[in-house]
Design a protein around this motif. Structure first.
Motif, PDB file in Angstrom:
ATOM      1  N   TRP A   1       0.824  -1.212   0.000  1.00  0.00           N
ATOM      2  CA  TRP A   1       0.000   0.000   0.000  1.00  0.00           C
ATOM      3  C   TRP A   1       0.858   1.262   0.000  1.00  0.00           C
ATOM      4  O   TRP A   1       1.902   1.327   0.652  1.00  0.00           O
ATOM      5  CB  TRP A   1      -0.885   0.026   1.247  1.00  0.00           C
ATOM      6  N   SER A   2       0.395   2.256  -0.724  1.00  0.00           N
ATOM      7  CA  SER A   2       0.944   3.613  -0.639  1.00  0.00           C
ATOM      8  C   SER A   2      -0.230   4.574  -0.648  1.00  0.00           C
ATOM      9  O   SER A   2      -1.283   4.286  -1.233  1.00  0.00           O
ATOM     10  CB  SER A   2       1.900   3.905  -1.801  1.00  0.00           C
ATOM     11  N   TYR A   3      -0.038   5.721   0.005  1.00  0.00           N
ATOM     12  CA  TYR A   3      -1.194   6.568   0.288  1.00  0.00           C
ATOM     13  C   TYR A   3      -0.981   8.017  -0.160  1.00  0.00           C
ATOM     14  O   TYR A   3       0.133   8.539  -0.135  1.00  0.00           O
ATOM     15  CB  TYR A   3      -1.508   6.550   1.788  1.00  0.00           C
ATOM     16  N   ALA A   4      -2.085   8.637  -0.541  1.00  0.00           N
ATOM     17  CA  ALA A   4      -2.089  10.069  -0.835  1.00  0.00           C
ATOM     18  C   ALA A   4      -1.970  10.858   0.469  1.00  0.00           C
ATOM     19  O   ALA A   4      -2.251  10.333   1.553  1.00  0.00           O
ATOM     20  CB  ALA A   4      -3.379  10.446  -1.562  1.00  0.00           C
ATOM     21  N   ASP A   5      -1.557  12.103   0.369  1.00  0.00           N
ATOM     22  CA  ASP A   5      -1.404  12.931   1.571  1.00  0.00           C
ATOM     23  C   ASP A   5      -2.738  13.185   2.253  1.00  0.00           C
ATOM     24  O   ASP A   5      -2.814  13.280   3.477  1.00  0.00           O
ATOM     25  CB  ASP A   5      -0.753  14.264   1.209  1.00  0.00           C
ATOM     26  N   LYS A   6      -3.793  13.302   1.476  1.00  0.00           N
ATOM     27  CA  LYS A   6      -5.120  13.563   2.013  1.00  0.00           C
ATOM     28  C   LYS A   6      -6.083  12.473   1.568  1.00  0.00           C
ATOM     29  O   LYS A   6      -5.981  11.958   0.465  1.00  0.00           O
ATOM     30  CB  LYS A   6      -5.627  14.928   1.555  1.00  0.00           C
ATOM     31  N   THR A   7      -7.035  12.149   2.427  1.00  0.00           N
ATOM     32  CA  THR A   7      -8.029  11.134   2.105  1.00  0.00           C
ATOM     33  C   THR A   7      -8.986  11.646   1.039  1.00  0.00           C
ATOM     34  O   THR A   7      -9.541  12.741   1.156  1.00  0.00           O
ATOM     35  CB  THR A   7      -8.827  10.748   3.362  1.00  0.00           C
ATOM     36  N   SER A   8      -9.157  10.851  -0.015  1.00  0.00           N
ATOM     37  CA  SER A   8     -10.035  11.263  -1.115  1.00  0.00           C
ATOM     38  C   SER A   8     -11.153  10.265  -1.369  1.00  0.00           C
ATOM     39  O   SER A   8     -12.067  10.534  -2.135  1.00  0.00           O
ATOM     40  CB  SER A   8      -9.219  11.432  -2.398  1.00  0.00           C
ATOM     41  N   GLY A   9     -11.057   9.085  -0.762  1.00  0.00           N
ATOM     42  CA  GLY A   9     -12.045   8.044  -1.032  1.00  0.00           C
ATOM     43  C   GLY A   9     -11.785   7.292  -2.322  1.00  0.00           C
ATOM     44  O   GLY A   9     -12.629   6.518  -2.767  1.00  0.00           O
ATOM     45  N   LYS A  10     -10.597   7.503  -2.928  1.00  0.00           N
ATOM     46  CA  LYS A  10     -10.270   6.871  -4.204  1.00  0.00           C
ATOM     47  C   LYS A  10      -9.095   5.910  -4.020  1.00  0.00           C
ATOM     48  O   LYS A  10      -8.113   6.226  -3.347  1.00  0.00           O
ATOM     49  CB  LYS A  10      -9.903   7.912  -5.254  1.00  0.00           C
ATOM     50  N   VAL A  11      -9.181   4.742  -4.653  1.00  0.00           N
ATOM     51  CA  VAL A  11      -8.100   3.767  -4.579  1.00  0.00           C
ATOM     52  C   VAL A  11      -7.917   3.098  -5.931  1.00  0.00           C
ATOM     53  O   VAL A  11      -8.885   2.867  -6.658  1.00  0.00           O
ATOM     54  CB  VAL A  11      -8.382   2.706  -3.486  1.00  0.00           C
ATOM     55  N   VAL A  12      -6.663   2.807  -6.261  1.00  0.00           N
ATOM     56  CA  VAL A  12      -6.325   2.106  -7.494  1.00  0.00           C
ATOM     57  C   VAL A  12      -5.611   0.808  -7.139  1.00  0.00           C
ATOM     58  O   VAL A  12      -4.645   0.807  -6.374  1.00  0.00           O
ATOM     59  CB  VAL A  12      -5.416   2.950  -8.407  1.00  0.00           C
ATOM     60  N   ILE A  13      -6.094  -0.298  -7.671  1.00  0.00           N
ATOM     61  CA  ILE A  13      -5.410  -1.592  -7.556  1.00  0.00           C
ATOM     62  C   ILE A  13      -4.466  -1.721  -8.747  1.00  0.00           C
ATOM     63  O   ILE A  13      -4.868  -1.519  -9.906  1.00  0.00           O
ATOM     64  CB  ILE A  13      -6.411  -2.753  -7.544  1.00  0.00           C
ATOM     65  N   LEU A  14      -3.209  -2.052  -8.474  1.00  0.00           N
ATOM     66  CA  LEU A  14      -2.195  -2.200  -9.518  1.00  0.00           C
ATOM     67  C   LEU A  14      -1.768  -3.662  -9.613  1.00  0.00           C
ATOM     68  O   LEU A  14      -1.443  -4.290  -8.596  1.00  0.00           O
ATOM     69  CB  LEU A  14      -0.979  -1.326  -9.200  1.00  0.00           C
ATOM     70  N   LEU A  15      -1.770  -4.190 -10.831  1.00  0.00           N
ATOM     71  CA  LEU A  15      -1.457  -5.599 -11.076  1.00  0.00           C
ATOM     72  C   LEU A  15      -0.205  -5.709 -11.941  1.00  0.00           C
ATOM     73  O   LEU A  15      -0.149  -5.129 -13.031  1.00  0.00           O
ATOM     74  CB  LEU A  15      -2.631  -6.283 -11.786  1.00  0.00           C
ATOM     75  N   HIS A  16       0.772  -6.461 -11.487  1.00  0.00           N
ATOM     76  CA  HIS A  16       2.043  -6.577 -12.200  1.00  0.00           C
ATOM     77  C   HIS A  16       2.001  -7.647 -13.290  1.00  0.00           C
ATOM     78  O   HIS A  16       1.005  -8.350 -13.473  1.00  0.00           O
ATOM     79  CB  HIS A  16       3.184  -6.839 -11.218  1.00  0.00           C
ATOM     80  N   GLY A  17       3.105  -7.790 -13.996  1.00  0.00           N
ATOM     81  CA  GLY A  17       3.209  -8.732 -15.095  1.00  0.00           C
ATOM     82  C   GLY A  17       3.890 -10.024 -14.689  1.00  0.00           C
ATOM     83  O   GLY A  17       4.147 -10.287 -13.506  1.00  0.00           O
ATOM     84  N   LEU A  18       4.208 -10.851 -15.688  1.00  0.00           N
ATOM     85  CA  LEU A  18       4.844 -12.147 -15.467  1.00  0.00           C
ATOM     86  C   LEU A  18       6.142 -11.976 -14.694  1.00  0.00           C
ATOM     87  O   LEU A  18       7.036 -11.221 -15.097  1.00  0.00           O
ATOM     88  CB  LEU A  18       5.116 -12.823 -16.816  1.00  0.00           C
ATOM     89  N   GLU A  19       6.239 -12.660 -13.555  1.00  0.00           N
ATOM     90  CA  GLU A  19       7.406 -12.631 -12.683  1.00  0.00           C
ATOM     91  C   GLU A  19       7.741 -11.232 -12.176  1.00  0.00           C
ATOM     92  O   GLU A  19       8.889 -10.932 -11.841  1.00  0.00           O
ATOM     93  CB  GLU A  19       8.617 -13.262 -13.371  1.00  0.00           C
ATOM     94  N   GLY A  20       6.716 -10.382 -12.112  1.00  0.00           N
ATOM     95  CA  GLY A  20       6.885  -9.078 -11.507  1.00  0.00           C
ATOM     96  C   GLY A  20       6.536  -9.118 -10.030  1.00  0.00           C
ATOM     97  O   GLY A  20       6.359 -10.165  -9.424  1.00  0.00           O
ATOM     98  N   HIS A  21       6.405  -7.917  -9.448  1.00  0.00           N
ATOM     99  CA  HIS A  21       6.023  -7.795  -8.042  1.00  0.00           C
ATOM    100  C   HIS A  21       5.683  -6.335  -7.765  1.00  0.00           C
ATOM    101  O   HIS A  21       5.777  -5.475  -8.658  1.00  0.00           O
ATOM    102  CB  HIS A  21       7.143  -8.285  -7.115  1.00  0.00           C
ATOM    103  N   GLY A  22       5.297  -6.059  -6.543  1.00  0.00           N
ATOM    104  CA  GLY A  22       4.807  -4.734  -6.196  1.00  0.00           C
ATOM    105  C   GLY A  22       5.858  -3.659  -6.088  1.00  0.00           C
ATOM    106  O   GLY A  22       5.521  -2.482  -5.881  1.00  0.00           O
ATOM    107  N   GLN A  23       7.147  -4.020  -6.221  1.00  0.00           N
ATOM    108  CA  GLN A  23       8.207  -3.002  -6.170  1.00  0.00           C
ATOM    109  C   GLN A  23       8.855  -2.739  -7.527  1.00  0.00           C
ATOM    110  O   GLN A  23       9.823  -1.981  -7.610  1.00  0.00           O
ATOM    111  CB  GLN A  23       9.301  -3.422  -5.175  1.00  0.00           C
TER     112      GLN A  23
END
Length: 327
Positions: free
Chosen positions: A52-74
């Motif tokens: 998870w990473s967050y915006a400075d202010k709460t907006s009620g919006k979230v994006v799910i990010l999906l990686h590729g083959l043999e990827g990861h969240g970093q």
């Protein structure tokens, strides 16, 4: 709805598809960026780690990010996208598919391009545990195929899911496989195979009868991997059955939310069937953009912000402005 024009025009060096692919895959760096890890326990006893990473202010919006083959969240294509969206007020959840967070998953199965049950589990977890009014999903490469399949399979989507985006998406898996096995992609295919086989060897102590040495030694190509492991571990007859059942191309006609697909014309990982012109023209919810340049997930742009990262923000911000919000 339409095949939309693209004005993406990178510097001369990055008009070479292999240069852009390799640069963004191996050399791009994202600085001054932090994530917090959450472990999601799955109903079958396995787990996925969410970064998870967050915006400075709460907006009620979230994006799910999906990686590729043999990827990861970093991977920089994930963290770069998350950082740009965070700065615009969106929280981001970078999903690490099973076995992709630096720790082997618990089960014999792992992840694959059509494992939409895992994406559905993430969506339900986020909406069930956090107060978000707007949800968006951006999938990259394998993750792009997954989100398109997820949206078009016919499940009841949550009202808060407003739009999805797929970048460098192999919407026809067999077409992409044939492209990857071509001579110009030999270095990429070898790299993928090396990582995939290493993961199988790491699983051997858990499942010695299912992963004997003589079977792993048969894996010479990516198709071999899908024949020997992916299909057997996930209930498919063989690799071709996996490709046929998990390609999102067959589900695009059924997508009912705003969808942007960006596949570069010079993406050497994508075969001809991975450019769904007819499906985009037939479905009022799909926008297909095919820039001349970009390679595979390599859309170089100024200020270390990829073109597709800027495009995602514009798309999510302006989806309700008709009729030419992407022009």
């Amino acid at each position: 709805m339409a095949v939309i024009p693209s004005d993406y025009s990178p510097p001369l060096l990055f008009r070479n598809g292999h240069v852009s692919t390799v640069y963004y895959g191996l050399f791009r760096k994202i600085d001054d960026f932090d994530q917090e890890r959450e472990r999601l326990e799955l109903a079958d006893g396995d787990f996925m780690d969410l970064d998870w990473s967050y915006a400075d202010k709460t907006s009620g919006k979230v994006v799910i990010l999906l990686h590729g083959l043999e990827g990861h969240g970093q991977r920089p294509y994930i963290t770069g996208s998350a950082k740009h969206l965070n700065q615009a007020g969106y929280d981001c959840c970078a999903v690490n598919f099973r076995g992709c967070s630096g720790e082997s998953n618990r089960l014999y199965r792992s992840y694959h391009s059509g494992a939409t049950e895992d994406l559905d589990a993430v969506v339900k977890h986020i909406l069930g545990s956090k107060a978000y009014s707007e949800l968006y999903i951006k999938g990259i490469s394998l993750g792009g195929n997954m989100v398109l399949k997820y949206a078009g399979e016919g499940r009841e989507l949550p009202p808060s899911l407003k739009a999805i985006m797929a970048v460098s998406a192999p919407v026809d898996l067999y077409s992409s496989l044939k492209a990857l096995m071509g001579w110009k992609n030999i270095p990429y295919a070898r790299r993928f195979r090396k990582h995939l086989v290493a993961k199988l060897k790491a699983k051997q102590p858990q499942f010695p009868e299912l992963l004997p040495d003589h079977e792993i030694q048969k894996i010479k190509t990516l198709k071999d991997f899908d024949d020997i492991y992916t299909s057997r571990a996930h209930g498919f007859t063989d690799a071709l059955d996996y490709y046929a059942r998990c390609s999102s191309l067959q589900f695009l006609h059924n997508i009912k939310i705003k969808t942007l697909i960006i596949n570069a014309r010079n993406d050497s990982f994508l075969g001809p069937e991975c450019y769904p012109y007819k499906q985009a023209e037939a479905n009022e919810n799909i926008y297909l953009e095919v820039p001349d340049y970009g390679g595979h997930v390599g859309f170089y742009d100024a200020q270390n912000i990829a073109y597709t990262e800027k495009r995602a923000l514009k798309f999510f911000e302006q989806i309700y402005v008709e009729p030419n919000f992407l022009s």
